[in-house]
Every structure is written in structure tokens, then in C-alpha cells.
Design a protein around this motif. Sequence first.
Motif, mmCIF file in Angstrom:
data_model
loop_
_atom_site.group_PDB
_atom_site.id
_atom_site.type_symbol
_atom_site.label_atom_id
_atom_site.label_comp_id
_atom_site.label_asym_id
_atom_site.label_seq_id
_atom_site.Cartn_x
_atom_site.Cartn_y
_atom_site.Cartn_z
ATOM 1 N N MET A 1 25.259 92.318 -51.194
ATOM 2 C CA MET A 1 26.650 91.817 -51.012
ATOM 3 C C MET A 1 26.201 90.390 -51.091
ATOM 4 N N SER A 2 27.247 89.516 -51.653
ATOM 5 C CA SER A 2 26.832 88.339 -51.789
ATOM 6 C C SER A 2 27.488 87.310 -50.456
ATOM 7 N N GLN A 3 26.588 86.269 -50.328
ATOM 8 C CA GLN A 3 26.732 85.696 -49.026
ATOM 9 C C GLN A 3 28.056 84.809 -49.341
ATOM 10 N N GLN A 4 28.989 85.008 -48.142
ATOM 11 C CA GLN A 4 30.114 84.011 -48.098
ATOM 12 C C GLN A 4 29.916 82.539 -48.209
ATOM 13 N N LYS A 5 30.501 81.896 -49.069
ATOM 14 C CA LYS A 5 30.439 80.503 -49.246
ATOM 15 C C LYS A 5 30.931 79.699 -48.046
ATOM 16 N N PRO A 6 30.279 78.556 -47.936
ATOM 17 C CA PRO A 6 30.773 77.549 -46.752
ATOM 18 C C PRO A 6 32.245 77.074 -46.980
ATOM 19 N N PRO A 7 32.829 77.088 -45.934
ATOM 20 C CA PRO A 7 34.329 76.800 -46.178
ATOM 21 C C PRO A 7 34.544 75.321 -46.176
ATOM 22 N N VAL A 8 33.636 74.469 -46.341
ATOM 23 C CA VAL A 8 33.757 73.059 -46.655
ATOM 24 C C VAL A 8 32.805 72.527 -48.034
ATOM 25 N N VAL A 9 33.430 71.453 -48.556
ATOM 26 C CA VAL A 9 32.260 71.042 -49.429
ATOM 27 C C VAL A 9 32.113 69.526 -49.430
ATOM 28 N N PRO A 10 31.038 68.862 -49.818
ATOM 29 C CA PRO A 10 30.917 67.587 -49.703
ATOM 30 C C PRO A 10 31.885 66.511 -50.431
ATOM 31 N N GLY A 11 32.358 65.531 -49.392
ATOM 32 C CA GLY A 11 33.360 64.537 -49.816
ATOM 33 C C GLY A 11 34.906 65.198 -49.375
ATOM 34 N N VAL B 1 37.718 65.776 -46.723
ATOM 35 C CA VAL B 1 38.210 64.984 -45.508
ATOM 36 C C VAL B 1 38.710 66.058 -44.607
ATOM 37 N N ILE B 2 38.363 66.549 -43.345
ATOM 38 C CA ILE B 2 38.580 67.516 -42.523
ATOM 39 C C ILE B 2 39.207 66.818 -41.071
ATOM 40 N N GLN B 3 39.735 67.711 -40.352
ATOM 41 C CA GLN B 3 40.229 67.513 -39.116
ATOM 42 C C GLN B 3 39.204 68.693 -38.136
ATOM 43 N N LEU B 4 38.834 68.166 -37.163
ATOM 44 C CA LEU B 4 38.196 69.066 -36.379
ATOM 45 C C LEU B 4 38.352 68.809 -34.927
ATOM 46 N N LYS B 5 38.459 69.953 -34.008
ATOM 47 C CA LYS B 5 38.309 69.702 -32.519
ATOM 48 C C LYS B 5 36.937 69.848 -32.075
ATOM 49 N N ILE B 6 36.483 68.595 -31.430
ATOM 50 C CA ILE B 6 34.873 68.695 -30.981
ATOM 51 C C ILE B 6 34.831 69.500 -29.812
ATOM 52 N N GLU B 7 33.886 70.566 -29.930
ATOM 53 C CA GLU B 7 33.876 71.632 -28.872
ATOM 54 C C GLU B 7 32.529 71.290 -27.944
ATOM 55 N N GLY B 8 31.785 70.416 -28.333
ATOM 56 C CA GLY B 8 30.457 70.072 -27.563
ATOM 57 C C GLY B 8 29.529 69.339 -28.359
ATOM 58 N N GLN B 9 28.335 68.743 -27.669
ATOM 59 C CA GLN B 9 27.434 67.989 -28.387
ATOM 60 C C GLN B 9 26.189 68.598 -28.647
ATOM 61 N N SER B 10 25.575 68.198 -29.558
ATOM 62 C CA SER B 10 24.227 68.772 -30.152
ATOM 63 C C SER B 10 23.205 68.315 -29.117
ATOM 64 N N HIS B 11 22.000 68.603 -29.402
ATOM 65 C CA HIS B 11 20.670 67.925 -28.634
ATOM 66 C C HIS B 11 20.430 66.643 -28.946
ATOM 67 N N THR B 12 20.953 66.299 -30.411
ATOM 68 C CA THR B 12 20.660 65.181 -30.812
ATOM 69 C C THR B 12 21.917 63.915 -30.475
ATOM 70 N N ARG C 1 34.231 73.123 -35.624
ATOM 71 C CA ARG C 1 34.087 74.438 -36.385
ATOM 72 C C ARG C 1 35.012 74.460 -37.304
ATOM 73 N N VAL C 2 35.086 74.916 -38.658
ATOM 74 C CA VAL C 2 35.987 75.220 -39.749
ATOM 75 C C VAL C 2 35.934 76.593 -39.796
ATOM 76 N N ASN C 3 36.692 77.716 -39.661
ATOM 77 C CA ASN C 3 36.748 78.941 -39.619
ATOM 78 C C ASN C 3 35.355 79.441 -38.936
ATOM 79 N N GLY C 4 35.033 78.927 -37.848
ATOM 80 C CA GLY C 4 33.639 79.403 -37.338
ATOM 81 C C GLY C 4 32.392 78.841 -37.727
ATOM 82 N N PHE C 5 32.488 77.898 -38.668
ATOM 83 C CA PHE C 5 31.353 77.248 -39.277
ATOM 84 C C PHE C 5 31.114 75.891 -38.847
#
Length: 457
Positions: A1-11, A13-24, A30-34
Motif C-alpha cells: 500500500m503506498s504511503q499517503q503524500k504530505p498535504p503540503v508542498v514547499p512554497g 502559503v497556509i493558515q494554521l492554528k498553533i496548538e503548542g510549542q516544540s522543545h526548541t 496541523r494540516v489534516n493531522g500533519f
Amino acid sequence: MSQQKPPVVPGQVIQLKIEGQSHTGDGIGRVNGFAVFVPQAVAGERVEAKVTKVKKTYAHARLQKVIEESPDRAPAPCEVYEACGGCQLQHLSYPAQLRMKRQQVIDSFQRIGGLPDVEVLPVIGMKEPWAYRNKAQVPFGWRKGQVVGGFYAPQSHRIVDIETCLIQHPDNDRVVSVVKKMARELGIPPYREKSHRGCLRHVMARIGVHTGELMVVLITNGRDIPHRKALVEQLRQAFPNLRSVIQNIHTRRTNVILGKENRVLWGQPVIHDYIGPVKFAISPHSFFQVNPVQTEVLYEQVRRYAALTGKETIVDAYCGIGTIGLYLAGDAAKIYGVESVPEAVEDARHNAEMNGIDHAVFETGAAEEVMPRWLKEGIRPDVIIVDPPRKGCAPELLDAAVEMGPRRLVYVSCNPSTLARDAKYLAEKGYITHEVQPVDMFPHTSHVECVTAFEKD
């Protein structure tokens, strides 16, 4: 079964709700869970971002616009904050930084350590979280025919030219500015990484915050420094508190900053500073905590967890130049320090002698090899203190510590992930912890230090 392609590509422009902070410190949306990581975005915000890099399970994006702003957002006072890679959190208010760092420790103990019941105390922050660093290590290079010196841009070796760093002691900034000015005027060529040519690789400045003593280290690609005497004379005139000018010779192709050979160009080979009442000699290679105010806070937490009465024998593993062991020496009957770097052990012995501490013994070697020998010699510590590098403790070291059977092991950590991993390992060996005390040693960066005590179950 082929792996699902990421829902975004370089370049894209997206809108996002920021859910948290990474350790950095990056915002995570997330975009569709990605997962998409966005530097300088704050949890709770809605942002517009441009995708810069896409991997199989996550992407990176550059913040373009904040659509809904978090109350935790703060204006970054540094003029080059967005370009420089030295700080990651100036866009967060200081209370929010401390909450983020505590959450980082909580997440590590839950996800990596599998220890959800360990209490993570609020992070001990600074009253004045600026100008705290007593050491600067600044790379020098060329840009458009001009000598530049500053810090690297994020994920690159492109130098951002800087005159003032708001987390550095002002004397360190001034040293870099004077050397940069003199390099430009005298024609001292900076190092070029690609061709491995040029002279000046880095400038290190170290200040004894309690003594005022200043050290300047010129890290060079070879033994010759053009106009060396004029440069040293300018430094002496500019800084009445200058005590040491040292050339560190470093000819290898490597990202390691210091070479092995030091030459004293003027003054002393060391400067001095205090942690509490204990005086330390500091050389170019000495590991000495860069935030002297919070170092005392950190070491007082070690003292609290060690619960010393004056009768105890202590083993200080990864002892470096002896800072923790010597800081606690007045409350202990005997100190045994072990460190793999011979020069650091010599420094530790010198520091003990300088402070009149005659009940501290320091040995060179890997702690996991020296400690079992000490056990055979009948040394049974009441408390073992470990202060490992970011990779944490080797299992062999923890095994050696457990075999020595101390009633308490105090762990100083600069990496919550490896602390949590080692906490899980120690729990399996019968040593558990109930609480962790984080200390903010590096305000406006994503790093956090922790102290915790492990006791026999």
C-alpha cells in the motif's frame, strides 16, 4: 500500500492554528493531522505561514503573518532576533517562557520516562533575565569585503554581524566590537571555512562577574597574528579590567571552537570568579556555568536535595573543574570527584587547594570505570551527584552508581529528554524520584536545566 503524500508542498502559503510549542520553541500546527513547525509562532495563535521544507511526517514553515495574536506574545527587543540563531524565545513573554519550559519537562517525563506521577515544580526564573552570559564565543568571517563577527543564522554557518547581544555581559560585547574594529583597521584577515585560509576564527570573551576580571581569547588558524602587539595594546587600553589575552591555535577543519594549544600573549593564563564563597580559576578550556546568578540558584537546589549534615561522603561524577563538589565541601566529610578530561582534573585540584579544601580528591578517568574501583577500595558514598552532558548518563555509569548503594543520587541535567530516559532506567534499578526542580539558566533560549533527587525505593 503506498504511503499517503504530505498535504503540503514547499512554497505553499497556509493558515494554521498553533496548538503548542516544540522543545526548541517552535509553534506546532496541523494540516489534516500533519504537523507543521513554525518558528516564532505562539501557542493559541492563528497564523499565516509559508512552507519551507517537507518531510514524510512533518513540515517546516516560515511565519508570515499573525492573524490572531496570543496574549503571551511579546515584542522582541533585539534588532537582529529574527535573523540570529542565538535566541529562540524573545517573542514570548518571560512568564510564558517559564511555563513552556516546565511543560517541556512534564512532557519528557510522561512520554519518554513513562513517569506521569513525578511532580515538576514551577521553573525558577530570573528577576532580570538579560545580560546574564559571562562567556561569548563569536565566529569571525567575511561579508562583501568586510570583516564581520556575530552569531550564526539558524541552521547555517552564515554569520549575522552583531554589535550588541542583549543576553551577553556588556564587556563581552565590547571586546568583540574592539577586536572587529582592529581587524578591519589593521587588516587582520578572518577565517574562511571553505578555503581553510585566513587567521581569526573566533573571539572568546570571559568575564568574572563577581571579580570583574576579563579574559580575551583569540582563536587563530595558525601561530601568526598580523599586528599582534598593536591588537593587544588596544585591548589593554580599552579594558582596565583586562587580566588575560590568550591565543588559542586551532588549525583543524572542524566545527569545534577551541584547539588544544594556548599561548599567553599578555597577563595571566586564568581569570577568577566565585560561586558563593568558593573561588575558581577559569582558563579558556574550563567548563564554568555561563549564568553566574542562576548557578548559585542551581547549586542551592543540589544542596537541598543532597540533604547534607556534614558527615557524608560524596561522589561527584562528571565533576569538571570541581564546581559542584567544592561548592558543597563545607557540608560534607569527604568529596570524590571523577572527570575524563585531565586538564579539568588539574583545575579541580588547584581550585581545592586555592580554597583550602583538603578533603576533596579528584581523579582522571571515565566515571563508570573509576567508581567500581573506588567501591572495591571500600569507598561507599552517601550521596552521588551526576551532571552529565546533553546525551545524559551512560547505563554503565548508572549501574556503577547503583552498585555503590548511595541513599540518594542527585541528578543535574541540561536535557529533560535524557533526564527522563535515565529516570526510567534508575526506577527499574530501585531508585525513584518524586519531584523535579527546573531552573532557567538560559532565558530567551529553549534550554532548561533541572535538578532532581533519586532515592532507594
